[in-house]
Write an enzyme that holds these catalytic residues in place. Structure first.
Site, mmCIF file in Angstrom:
data_model
loop_
_atom_site.group_PDB
_atom_site.id
_atom_site.type_symbol
_atom_site.label_atom_id
_atom_site.label_comp_id
_atom_site.label_asym_id
_atom_site.label_seq_id
_atom_site.Cartn_x
_atom_site.Cartn_y
_atom_site.Cartn_z
ATOM 1 N N LYS A 76 20.480 26.160 -0.345
ATOM 2 C CA LYS A 76 20.117 24.883 -0.963
ATOM 3 C C LYS A 76 21.395 24.169 -1.383
ATOM 4 C CE LYS A 76 17.078 23.053 -4.661
ATOM 5 N NZ LYS A 76 16.101 23.408 -5.712
ATOM 6 N N SER A 151 11.571 21.051 -5.606
ATOM 7 C CA SER A 151 12.728 20.391 -5.045
ATOM 8 C C SER A 151 13.373 21.133 -3.878
ATOM 9 C CB SER A 151 13.775 20.185 -6.138
ATOM 10 O OG SER A 151 14.266 21.430 -6.609
ATOM 11 N N SER A 175 10.223 24.808 -8.318
ATOM 12 C CA SER A 175 10.873 24.327 -7.092
ATOM 13 C C SER A 175 11.080 25.334 -5.982
ATOM 14 C CB SER A 175 12.214 23.695 -7.433
ATOM 15 O OG SER A 175 12.001 22.394 -7.909
HETATM 16 N N1 GLN Z 1 9.143 19.384 -10.196
HETATM 17 C C1 GLN Z 1 9.787 19.811 -11.408
HETATM 18 C C2 GLN Z 1 10.725 18.727 -11.865
HETATM 19 O O1 GLN Z 1 10.741 17.723 -11.270
HETATM 20 C C3 GLN Z 1 10.494 21.112 -11.191
HETATM 21 C C4 GLN Z 1 11.752 20.989 -10.429
HETATM 22 C C5 GLN Z 1 12.480 22.268 -10.257
HETATM 23 O O2 GLN Z 1 11.907 23.358 -10.397
HETATM 24 N N2 GLN Z 1 13.774 22.162 -9.991
HETATM 25 O O3 GLN Z 1 11.442 18.870 -12.796
#
Ligand code: GLN
Length: 486
Positions: A76, A151, A175
């Site tokens: 990532k 994400s 995410s």
């Molecule tokens: N969707 C969540 C956010 O927008 C979690 C994102 C994540 O786990 N990095 O914060």
């Protein structure tokens, strides 16, 4: 080769069925064919990958094969990689080449893994659809008009689309698990502190955790084995011995008690997702598990608490991007204030700015007690709920996501609806627990994921339950019809 699991690839390399170079070349070919459509990678490190594959073949010939020897992986783009762009999905870091490797990246390379490239992601890991990336949205390999989740959407799409056999992700509120569910792969968020955060660009430091994404639980066990463990460079990384995750995969779950939290099966849950989840429970029961009903009354507060705590920490973490030391700098600043303001205004996207504003507000004098402190108290209640539940059962089970992969653009302008995509995953981060998502079937051609939550440092058991399920089912082996030759 590209339809084999990581574990099968490891065995095939050991047998000499093909070389690391041939395997790496096959994935690079897949990337050339399909990345234009999926946009799963921001950067492909083709030359370095082939050179690393040759070095790996040479090590194997000398009898020095590591745990991940010759296995291609995608990182990532939140993990720092030496001399390779680390953008975090943002214009702010579009030209940033990290001077060092993140611990996760270094450990996997030391184990013999070969980096194929850096995967697309929501900007600074803020999002559930991969649409906030400066590099454009990622498309779901099962239906390219839909999101892959976020994400870590690039990672999930790369594995599902066979553009990598395995990938790293990070999970602050879901995410790893939510995109794993939406793309039909297996993803594990470890216990907070199990994996080093050093060199992983910080979003919300008390919630962020790195973990593996791959086809199977056995693949994730292999990857976690290489990633986990104490690191002097991260003071929140615990100094506990690392379980032998691969040895934990006996497939035997007789006598295991699975807790079904009533809050994970609300009345308005999509009936098809509820049915798919119950079908997983029946398979696990056939393999000897028992079921208990449990309750987590405070999880209803997890989304609001998270959207105070995560932005608060983000507003502080992102203050380092000031246009002075690294990252985007505006042209011709009039003075220092102008440099700060314009560099940040230009470098950050809309969702990141929204989080910085919310977080700064929640931490400001007069509001700190009302928002931040109260959210921290809720966090404690959530932790206590899980503690009580684990007195009655060994693992918890429920849907990973309340929805299947949704259409690109359908939630983009409605942040609150987007935030609800993580309604089942966020409580786990607030409590610091490990959890995984595994493929549990298809509805209208789209993958469904089921989430398993474990007690602290119980990753071995979680992986074994998923492995046991994957002995009985074939969902994790399904591939989307992208076509191609590799
Ligand atoms: N969707 C969540 C956010 O927008 C979690 C994102 C994540 O786990 N990095 O914060």
């Amino acid at each position: 080769m590209i339809d084999l699991t990581l574990t099968e690839l490891k065995d095939a390399l050991a047998r000499g069925d093909f070389s690391a170079r041939e395997l790496t070349a096959a994935y690079l070919q897949r990337i050339r064919e399909h990345n234009g459509t999926l946009n799963a990678y921001i950067t492909v490190t083709e030359e370095q990958a082939l050179a690393a594959a040759d070095a790996s073949d040479a090590r194997r010939a000398r009898g020095e094969a590591g745990l991940l020897e010759g296995l291609p992986v995608a990182h990532k783009d939140i993990f720092c990689t030496r001399d390779v762009r680390t953008s975090c999905g943002s214009l702010m870091l579009d030209t940033f080449n990290a001077p060092y490797d993140a611990t996760v990246v270094a450990r996997m390379a030391d184990a013999g893994a070969i980096m194929l490239g850096k995967t697309n992601m929501d900007e600074f890991a803020m999002g559930s659809s991969n649409e906030t990336s400066y590099y454009g949205p990622v498309r779901n390999p099962w239906d390219t008009a839909r999101v892959p989740g976020g994400s870590s959407g690039g990672a999930a799409a790369a594995v599902a689309g066979r553009l990598a056999p395995a990938a790293t992700g990070t999970d602050t509120g879901g995410s790893i698990r939510q995109p794993a569910a939406l793309c039909g792969v297996t993803g594990l968020k470890p216990t907070y502190g199990r994996v080093s955060r050093w060199g992983m660009i910080a979003f919300a430091s008390s919630l962020d955790q790195a973990g593996p994404m791959a086809h199977t639980a056995a693949d994730c066990a292999l990857l976690l084995q290489a990633m986990a463990g104490h690191d002097d460079k991260d003071s929140t990384c615990v100094n506990e011995p690392v379980t032998d995750y691969c040895a934990a995969l006996s497939g035997d779950i007789s006598g295991l008690t699975i807790g079904l939290p009533e809050e994970f099966f609300p009345d308005d849950l999509d009936g098809r997702i509820a049915d798919a989840t119950q079908a997983v429970v029946r398979v696990l029961e056939q393999r000897g598990a028992r079921v208990a009903k449990v309750s987590l009354p405070s999880v209803a507060l997890s989304v609001p608490a998270y959207y105070v705590i995560a932005p608060a920490e983000a507003s502080s973490n992102l203050s380092r991007f000031d246009g002075v030391r690294y990252g985007h700098r505006c042209d011709d600043p009039a003075d220092l204030m102008d440099l700060y303001k314009r560099s940040r205004s230009e470098g950050f996207g809309e969702e990141v700015k929204r989080r910085i504003l919310v977080g700064t507000y929640a931490l400001s004098h007069g509001y700190y007690d009302a928002y931040y402190l109260r959210a921290q108290k809720v966090r404690r209640l959530i932790r206590d709920d899980f503690k009580r539940a684990f007195e009655q059962c060994d693992v918890l089970l429920g849907p990973t996501s309340p929805e299947l992969a949704f259409a690109l653009g359908s939630k983009k302008d409605d942040p609150v609806t987007m935030y609800m995509a993580d309604v089942f995953t966020i409580a786990v981060n607030l409590a610091g627990l490990p959890a995984l998502s595994m493929p549990a079937g298809f509805i209208d051609g789209l993958p469904v994921g089921v989430q398993l939550i474990g007690n602290y440092f119980d990753e071995g058991r979680l992986l074994n339950v998923a492995h046991s399920y994957q002995q009985e089912t074939e969902w994790h082996r399904q591939a989307p019809a992208l076509g191609g030759t590799a």
